[in-house]
Design a protein around this motif. Sequence first.
Motif, mmCIF file in Angstrom:
data_model
loop_
_atom_site.group_PDB
_atom_site.id
_atom_site.type_symbol
_atom_site.label_atom_id
_atom_site.label_comp_id
_atom_site.label_asym_id
_atom_site.label_seq_id
_atom_site.Cartn_x
_atom_site.Cartn_y
_atom_site.Cartn_z
ATOM 1 N N VAL A 48 0.852 -1.179 0.000
ATOM 2 C CA VAL A 48 0.000 0.000 0.000
ATOM 3 C C VAL A 48 0.892 1.233 0.000
ATOM 4 O O VAL A 48 2.082 1.152 0.295
ATOM 5 C CB VAL A 48 -0.938 0.028 1.229
ATOM 6 C CG1 VAL A 48 -1.904 -1.133 1.213
ATOM 7 C CG2 VAL A 48 -0.144 0.022 2.519
ATOM 8 N N ALA A 49 0.301 2.363 -0.311
ATOM 9 C CA ALA A 49 1.024 3.629 -0.213
ATOM 10 C C ALA A 49 1.169 3.978 1.267
ATOM 11 O O ALA A 49 0.241 3.751 2.050
ATOM 12 C CB ALA A 49 0.273 4.727 -0.956
ATOM 13 N N PRO A 50 2.319 4.505 1.680
ATOM 14 C CA PRO A 50 2.490 4.842 3.092
ATOM 15 C C PRO A 50 1.584 6.000 3.502
ATOM 16 O O PRO A 50 1.233 6.859 2.690
ATOM 17 C CB PRO A 50 3.956 5.234 3.197
ATOM 18 C CG PRO A 50 4.351 5.617 1.817
ATOM 19 C CD PRO A 50 3.480 4.821 0.885
ATOM 20 N N VAL A 51 1.190 6.005 4.763
ATOM 21 C CA VAL A 51 0.375 7.095 5.295
ATOM 22 C C VAL A 51 1.291 8.284 5.520
ATOM 23 O O VAL A 51 2.342 8.146 6.168
ATOM 24 C CB VAL A 51 -0.292 6.665 6.621
ATOM 25 C CG1 VAL A 51 -1.069 7.805 7.234
ATOM 26 C CG2 VAL A 51 -1.169 5.461 6.404
ATOM 27 N N PRO A 52 0.957 9.444 4.989
ATOM 28 C CA PRO A 52 1.832 10.595 5.173
ATOM 29 C C PRO A 52 1.913 10.994 6.650
ATOM 30 O O PRO A 52 0.939 10.865 7.391
ATOM 31 C CB PRO A 52 1.192 11.702 4.344
ATOM 32 C CG PRO A 52 -0.131 11.208 3.929
ATOM 33 C CD PRO A 52 -0.202 9.746 4.191
ATOM 34 N N THR A 53 3.060 11.482 7.040
ATOM 35 C CA THR A 53 3.237 11.927 8.421
ATOM 36 C C THR A 53 2.557 13.280 8.615
ATOM 37 O O THR A 53 2.395 14.053 7.667
ATOM 38 C CB THR A 53 4.724 12.045 8.776
ATOM 39 O OG1 THR A 53 5.336 12.955 7.858
ATOM 40 C CG2 THR A 53 5.409 10.702 8.685
ATOM 41 N N ALA A 54 2.189 13.566 9.848
ATOM 42 C CA ALA A 54 1.521 14.830 10.156
ATOM 43 C C ALA A 54 2.503 15.989 9.997
ATOM 44 O O ALA A 54 3.672 15.882 10.353
ATOM 45 C CB ALA A 54 0.988 14.795 11.580
ATOM 46 N N THR A 55 2.020 17.080 9.459
ATOM 47 C CA THR A 55 2.868 18.261 9.287
ATOM 48 C C THR A 55 2.674 19.276 10.409
ATOM 49 O O THR A 55 3.461 20.191 10.528
ATOM 50 C CB THR A 55 2.574 18.941 7.941
ATOM 51 O OG1 THR A 55 1.181 19.277 7.895
ATOM 52 C CG2 THR A 55 2.921 18.002 6.784
ATOM 53 N N HIS A 56 1.599 19.100 11.189
ATOM 54 C CA HIS A 56 1.343 20.004 12.297
ATOM 55 C C HIS A 56 0.454 19.293 13.316
ATOM 56 O O HIS A 56 -0.135 18.258 13.019
ATOM 57 C CB HIS A 56 0.662 21.294 11.816
ATOM 58 C CG HIS A 56 -0.635 21.040 11.111
ATOM 59 N ND1 HIS A 56 -0.695 20.644 9.801
ATOM 60 C CD2 HIS A 56 -1.905 21.098 11.540
ATOM 61 C CE1 HIS A 56 -1.965 20.473 9.461
ATOM 62 N NE2 HIS A 56 -2.729 20.744 10.492
ATOM 63 N N ALA A 57 0.368 19.860 14.483
ATOM 64 C CA ALA A 57 -0.448 19.265 15.549
ATOM 65 C C ALA A 57 -1.930 19.415 15.216
ATOM 66 O O ALA A 57 -2.355 20.439 14.691
ATOM 67 C CB ALA A 57 -0.140 19.931 16.869
ATOM 68 N N ALA A 58 -2.692 18.398 15.526
ATOM 69 C CA ALA A 58 -4.133 18.436 15.278
ATOM 70 C C ALA A 58 -4.812 19.255 16.395
ATOM 71 O O ALA A 58 -4.350 19.280 17.518
ATOM 72 C CB ALA A 58 -4.694 17.028 15.251
#
Length: 77
Positions: free
Chosen positions: A62-72
Amino acid sequence: MTVDKILSEMIEYAKTGADVYPFMWQPAFGRSNKVSAAVRMAKKSGALVEGGKDGTGKPYYVAPVPTATHAAPVSSN
């Protein structure tokens, strides 16, 4: 087909959210080492990651899940 073309098609297909089963990329008659090479290149570059095993114990990707770029935010309301 070249390895690069197979690789780019696999990555584009995985980005749609679909699972990539390498056997489905093999030619209709026979086997191609280019498919295995494309999978190895994708794994090495991080473009595809193993998503699990199919019913016969072979991996799918599968395609990797992108990492978060900022806090939710605390609340999404």
